[in-house]
Design an enzyme around this catalytic site. Sequence first.
Site, PDB file in Angstrom:
ATOM      1  N   ASP A  29      -8.028  -5.144  -0.013  1.00  0.00           N
ATOM      2  CA  ASP A  29      -8.578  -5.949  -1.106  1.00  0.00           C
ATOM      3  C   ASP A  29      -8.201  -7.416  -1.033  1.00  0.00           C
ATOM      4  OD1 ASP A  29      -9.945  -3.903  -2.368  1.00  0.00           O
ATOM      5  OD2 ASP A  29      -8.115  -3.162  -3.305  1.00  0.00           O
ATOM      6  N   HIS A  47       0.853  -1.189   0.000  1.00  0.00           N
ATOM      7  CA  HIS A  47       0.000   0.000   0.000  1.00  0.00           C
ATOM      8  C   HIS A  47       0.881   1.227   0.000  1.00  0.00           C
ATOM      9  CE1 HIS A  47      -3.127   2.833   1.125  1.00  0.00           C
ATOM     10  NE2 HIS A  47      -3.971   1.914   0.710  1.00  0.00           N
TER      11      HIS A  47
END
Length: 428
Positions: free
Chosen positions: A364, A307
């Site tokens: 996700d 991320h």
Amino acid sequence: MSDKAILEIDGEKYEFPLVRGTENEVAIDVKALRGATNGVITLDPGYKNTGSCQSAITFLDGEKGILRYRGYAIEELAEKADFLEVAYLLIFGELPNKEQLEKFHADIKSHSVVDDDVKKIIDAFPKSAHPMGVLSSLTSALTAFNPSSVNVDSEEEMYNAIVRILGKFPVLVAWTMRKKRGLPLEYGDDNLGYVENVLKMMFKSPNHDYVQNEVLVNALDKLLILHADHEQNCSTSTVRITGSSHAGLFVSLSAGISALWGPLHGGANQAVLEMLEAIKEDGGDTKKYMAKAKDKNDPFRLMGFGHRVYKNFDPRAKIIKVAADEVLSDLGVEDPILDIAKGLEKEALEDQYFVDRKLYPNVDFYSGIIYRAMGIPVEMFTVMFALGRLPGWIAQWREMRLRKEPIGRPRQLYTGETLRSFTPIEKR
Ligand code: CMC
């Protein structure tokens, strides 16, 4: 700590004020840089160090794995609030009381009918069209059916535009899926809660009643809350920058949907599931895919890992991992993909490559497994993300307009040809 930063260029010193946020984050205010230095700019591709705005909506500390909406911890909101309360909180800044929430929901419901001509647009799309493309187009098309521009100085007009899109968007979401499945484009039931109605609109069969499943409602509610805002990510920045030209709310949201579609952003939830499927089809050898992810000559990345901001566990991933276990067991679904995901996670967390780069599972990684257990087709996963992110985009758009932010217009460092003469075509 001092209250200014000093920059030295060619022996000349320039002072810039430091700005502090409420969580003691510090920024150098470089607004005056170009003017003071006769044209010098900052260069920061991907905006890794650049704050584009000041915002009071979401706080995120990627090093510590903290995410808060308007000061409330995501863990507490996911456990105690429902999606509509969180939407209100994000957009208007405070949790609604009972009357405010009821009015908000009633106002949304009063705007939940979409012009019937929208069905003609949907019909014109091939069934093979990706639902994100369809959703982005339909959201933009809503402007044509609601053409009056919103006077942002009028609280009432702002409010009406917001409840209008919150009412119509779930219909568009459901219809993009129904179109793909060849189902009639019907409405749900306004007597239901917001999330229950979404599920009914998506799954209702034309020839029998839809029976609500509490497990699905709770799971979707939680997923939508976890996705509802994430400060200045790619799609949110897109919404803000599009809206900064005073383009309308619906087209700004449509631009955000397009940005979300990419596999490095919201499209990752679809990409994760496709990756896990491919690993399963290939015999379930997670080590092989770990090696591919680390091989710099191989474009493969471990989707759902890493991320831009989190250099620690994504707090949303922690909640979703637990939810995935609960939902699958409540629904009695055994999905070998969940075991592959857990195996990959374990290996990655112990692998030096991932440890060195601080790559952890993101939001996700597990969400697709829940969506799949709920019967939502893989191509709809990113659409579900968009449904969750809608209040965040709206809140950010509203904040940007209320703060009268200037048009977003970055500078560049030109690296092309210097002036040269035109060459006639026969001499090229
Ligand atoms: N698998 C393998 N290596 C990775 C991965 C990954 N998923 N993510 C980052 N790296 C490596 C990358 O190759 C680089 O290595 P090196 O320093 O040796 O060149 C290093 O880690 C830093 O990566 P980066 O691409 O510079 O980091 P970034 O902040 O620009 O990218 C990211 C962040 C999310 C785009 C990236 O981690 C990624 O592509 N992840 C997979 C896609 C994904 O899951 N996206 C969903 C993000 S969360 C939901 C959302 O925001 O919508």
